[in-house]
Design a protein around this motif. Sequence first.
Motif, PDB file in Angstrom:
ATOM      1  N   PRO A  39       0.831  -1.329   0.016  1.00 41.22           N
ATOM      2  CA  PRO A  39       0.061  -0.137   0.092  1.00 41.22           C
ATOM      3  C   PRO A  39       0.648   1.343   0.022  1.00 41.22           C
ATOM      4  O   PRO A  39       0.375   2.198  -0.568  1.00 41.22           O
ATOM      5  N   LYS A  43       0.412   5.102  -1.640  1.00 44.67           N
ATOM      6  CA  LYS A  43       0.428   6.011  -0.777  1.00 44.67           C
ATOM      7  C   LYS A  43       1.143   7.251  -1.151  1.00 44.67           C
ATOM      8  O   LYS A  43       1.179   8.547  -0.798  1.00 44.67           O
ATOM      9  N   GLY A 160      -4.007 -10.346   4.877  1.00 44.09           N
ATOM     10  CA  GLY A 160      -3.241  -9.341   4.174  1.00 44.09           C
ATOM     11  C   GLY A 160      -1.783  -9.561   3.926  1.00 44.09           C
ATOM     12  O   GLY A 160      -1.177 -10.687   4.607  1.00 44.09           O
ATOM     13  N   ARG A 185     -14.454 -15.222   3.433  1.00 44.81           N
ATOM     14  CA  ARG A 185     -13.869 -16.193   2.356  1.00 44.81           C
ATOM     15  C   ARG A 185     -12.243 -16.400   2.699  1.00 44.81           C
ATOM     16  O   ARG A 185     -11.901 -17.128   1.975  1.00 44.81           O
ATOM     17  N   GLY A 266       8.919  -0.948   9.002  1.00 45.44           N
ATOM     18  CA  GLY A 266       9.630  -2.023   8.133  1.00 45.44           C
ATOM     19  C   GLY A 266      10.652  -1.483   7.335  1.00 45.44           C
ATOM     20  O   GLY A 266      10.200  -0.785   6.189  1.00 45.44           O
ATOM     21  N   VAL A 310      -6.811  -7.252  -1.285  1.00 51.49           N
ATOM     22  CA  VAL A 310      -5.815  -8.408  -1.437  1.00 51.49           C
ATOM     23  C   VAL A 310      -5.318  -9.344  -0.668  1.00 51.49           C
ATOM     24  O   VAL A 310      -5.125  -9.204   0.538  1.00 51.49           O
TER      25      VAL A 310
HETATM   26  N1  LIG Z   1       4.513   0.520   9.330  1.00 51.08           N
HETATM   27  C1  LIG Z   1       4.882  -0.090   8.320  1.00 51.08           C
HETATM   28  O1  LIG Z   1       6.287  -0.192   8.201  1.00 51.08           O
HETATM   29  C2  LIG Z   1       4.199  -0.727   7.250  1.00 51.08           C
HETATM   30  C3  LIG Z   1       4.611  -1.496   6.387  1.00 51.08           C
HETATM   31  C4  LIG Z   1       3.566  -2.426   5.721  1.00 51.08           C
HETATM   32  C5  LIG Z   1       2.233  -1.973   5.732  1.00 51.08           C
HETATM   33  N2  LIG Z   1       1.916  -1.087   6.278  1.00 51.08           N
HETATM   34  C6  LIG Z   1       0.453  -0.329   6.394  1.00 51.08           C
HETATM   35  O2  LIG Z   1      -0.308  -1.519   7.080  1.00 51.08           O
HETATM   36  C7  LIG Z   1      -1.408  -1.556   6.710  1.00 51.08           C
HETATM   37  C8  LIG Z   1      -1.650  -3.071   5.962  1.00 51.08           C
HETATM   38  O3  LIG Z   1      -0.716  -3.436   5.016  1.00 51.08           O
HETATM   39  P1  LIG Z   1      -0.784  -4.721   4.140  1.00 51.08           P
HETATM   40  O4  LIG Z   1       0.065  -4.721   3.083  1.00 51.08           O
HETATM   41  O5  LIG Z   1      -0.952  -6.016   5.177  1.00 51.08           O
HETATM   42  O6  LIG Z   1      -2.387  -4.503   3.637  1.00 51.08           O
HETATM   43  P2  LIG Z   1      -3.119  -5.259   2.568  1.00 51.08           P
HETATM   44  O7  LIG Z   1      -2.351  -6.509   2.268  1.00 51.08           O
HETATM   45  O8  LIG Z   1      -3.795  -4.349   1.470  1.00 51.08           O
HETATM   46  O9  LIG Z   1      -4.420  -5.846   3.188  1.00 51.08           O
HETATM   47  C9  LIG Z   1      -5.630  -6.355   2.925  1.00 51.08           C
HETATM   48  C10 LIG Z   1      -6.206  -7.209   3.528  1.00 51.08           C
HETATM   49  O10 LIG Z   1      -6.949  -6.877   4.820  1.00 51.08           O
HETATM   50  C11 LIG Z   1      -8.319  -7.384   4.866  1.00 51.08           C
HETATM   51  N3  LIG Z   1      -9.089  -6.980   5.548  1.00 51.08           N
HETATM   52  C12 LIG Z   1     -10.004  -5.787   4.987  1.00 51.08           C
HETATM   53  N4  LIG Z   1     -10.503  -5.316   6.110  1.00 51.08           N
HETATM   54  C13 LIG Z   1     -10.363  -6.145   7.132  1.00 51.08           C
HETATM   55  C14 LIG Z   1     -11.020  -6.043   8.505  1.00 51.08           C
HETATM   56  N5  LIG Z   1     -11.929  -4.943   8.931  1.00 51.08           N
HETATM   57  N6  LIG Z   1     -10.526  -6.980   9.160  1.00 51.08           N
HETATM   58  C15 LIG Z   1      -9.731  -7.942   9.029  1.00 51.08           C
HETATM   59  N7  LIG Z   1      -9.120  -7.932   7.719  1.00 51.08           N
HETATM   60  C16 LIG Z   1      -9.475  -6.834   6.954  1.00 51.08           C
HETATM   61  C17 LIG Z   1      -8.674  -7.777   3.519  1.00 51.08           C
HETATM   62  O11 LIG Z   1      -9.145  -9.059   3.201  1.00 51.08           O
HETATM   63  P3  LIG Z   1     -11.142  -9.033   3.365  1.00 51.08           P
HETATM   64  O12 LIG Z   1     -11.310  -7.747   2.463  1.00 51.08           O
HETATM   65  O13 LIG Z   1     -11.529 -10.259   2.566  1.00 51.08           O
HETATM   66  O14 LIG Z   1     -11.284  -9.059   4.606  1.00 51.08           O
HETATM   67  C18 LIG Z   1      -7.019  -8.169   2.765  1.00 51.08           C
HETATM   68  O15 LIG Z   1      -6.854  -9.629   2.699  1.00 51.08           O
HETATM   69  C19 LIG Z   1      -1.480  -0.765   5.420  1.00 51.08           C
HETATM   70  O16 LIG Z   1      -2.006   0.488   5.459  1.00 51.08           O
HETATM   71  C20 LIG Z   1      -0.205  -0.365   5.151  1.00 51.08           C
HETATM   72  O17 LIG Z   1      -0.024   0.840   4.339  1.00 51.08           O
HETATM   73  C21 LIG Z   1       2.667  -0.544   7.297  1.00 51.08           C
END
Ligand SMILES: NC(=O)c1ccc[n+]([C@@H]2O[C@H](COP(=O)([O-])OP(=O)(O)OC[C@H]3O[C@@H](n4cnc5c(N)ncnc54)[C@H](OP(=O)(O)O)[C@@H]3O)[C@@H](O)[C@H]2O)c1
Length: 320
Positions: A39, A43, A160, A185, A266, A310
């Motif tokens: 993401p 962003k 995710g 799912r 990260g 995703v």
């Molecule tokens: N701090 C850092 O260094 C860092 C590093 C990586 C990512 N991030 C941030 O962390 C977030 C997550 O990143 P990511 O790469 O894991 O995102 P991602 O892969 O895009 O997460 C999407 C997943 O979340 C699930 N989801 C959506 N709504 C949900 C809910 N209410 N409860 C549980 N699951 C849900 C979706 O499945 P369903 O829709 O089927 O539920 C999908 O599988 C993002 O905002 C990203 O910018 C921060």
Amino acid sequence: MHVLTSRSSRLPLAWAELPDRALRPDEVRVATRAVSVNPVDWKMREVSLLGFAQRILGPRGPFVCGVDFAGEVIEAGPKADLSVGDRVVGGTDFSRSQRGSYARTVQVRASQVAVLPPNVSFDAASCLPVAGVTAAMAVRDHGGTHRRPGSRVLVLGASGGVGHFAVQLARIDGAAVIAGVCSQRNTGLVQRLGATPIDYGAGDALDAARALGPFDVIVDAIGSTTYPVRRCKALLAKGGVLVQIMPMPRDYLHLAIPGPVKTVLGRPSRQNLAPLVAHLAAGTLDAVIAERLPLGEAERAHELSRAGRVVGKLVLTADA
Ligand SMILES: NC(=O)c1ccc[n+]([C@@H]2O[C@H](COP(=O)([O-])OP(=O)(O)OC[C@H]3O[C@@H](n4cnc5c(N)ncnc54)[C@H](OP(=O)(O)O)[C@@H]3O)[C@@H](O)[C@H]2O)c1
């Protein structure tokens, strides 16, 4: 250097040719074979804190997005401990004035990449840098699961990119309980990865999680709008931590004071990638790939990632 560039999410990513920067002695040039989408990639193209930071700290010239890459070393500086032909995985770093990874080649310090054994594919490895490293920092560095077998772990967003690695690392570290909040799912996948799935569509997920707690570590990969800090903290065991992967401005107060709420940034390096690569090689860690698209279809990948559904990771593949 053939790159995909677009400063704004309103203008599609387009191919451009940028001059190569001369290689520093400790750097390598890597021909990218696979790039995974996070993401943060889209962003940074938007008016956001990350977009602003990239504009201030990043390299001059056209913005090239992307962090994660896996590929083959094609040039090595005299002080780089790698050779031409080495298969590697790593992440670019805009705070070091490096361009992003949506490119035919990237240029990074040798210490930013880990070597891949022959049985680890570029596609799988490319999923590790941001998502895998962030999950490891949350579960292990903050949660201490590797020091304390038998931990109780809750992952919010278990399907995710970050969440699916967090579940598996907790399992590898011998957690006694792993609960993974996901949609209906994805319950089968989350169970296969090693967690007890909690379907957030079937009722209040945090209420349902209470029966499996209290937790030593809660990894929130979704955010406090959906999973409020106060309610998550109520599920923690004494001495437990809540690691917010994506804190909102209103969470900064919790993070500023010493206490159970933590966050991570990260930042991939050889040191934190190598153990994850070893787990991929041993078959104990699985990079779940939702879809593979050609690098030229990165704009479509951003649309999919922005929709927030995703499962695992999206991978962009580059031709050899
Ligand atoms: N701090 C850092 O260094 C860092 C590093 C990586 C990512 N991030 C941030 O962390 C977030 C997550 O990143 P990511 O790469 O894991 O995102 P991602 O892969 O895009 O997460 C999407 C997943 O979340 C699930 N989801 C959506 N709504 C949900 C809910 N209410 N409860 C549980 N699951 C849900 C979706 O499945 P369903 O829709 O089927 O539920 C999908 O599988 C993002 O905002 C990203 O910018 C921060």
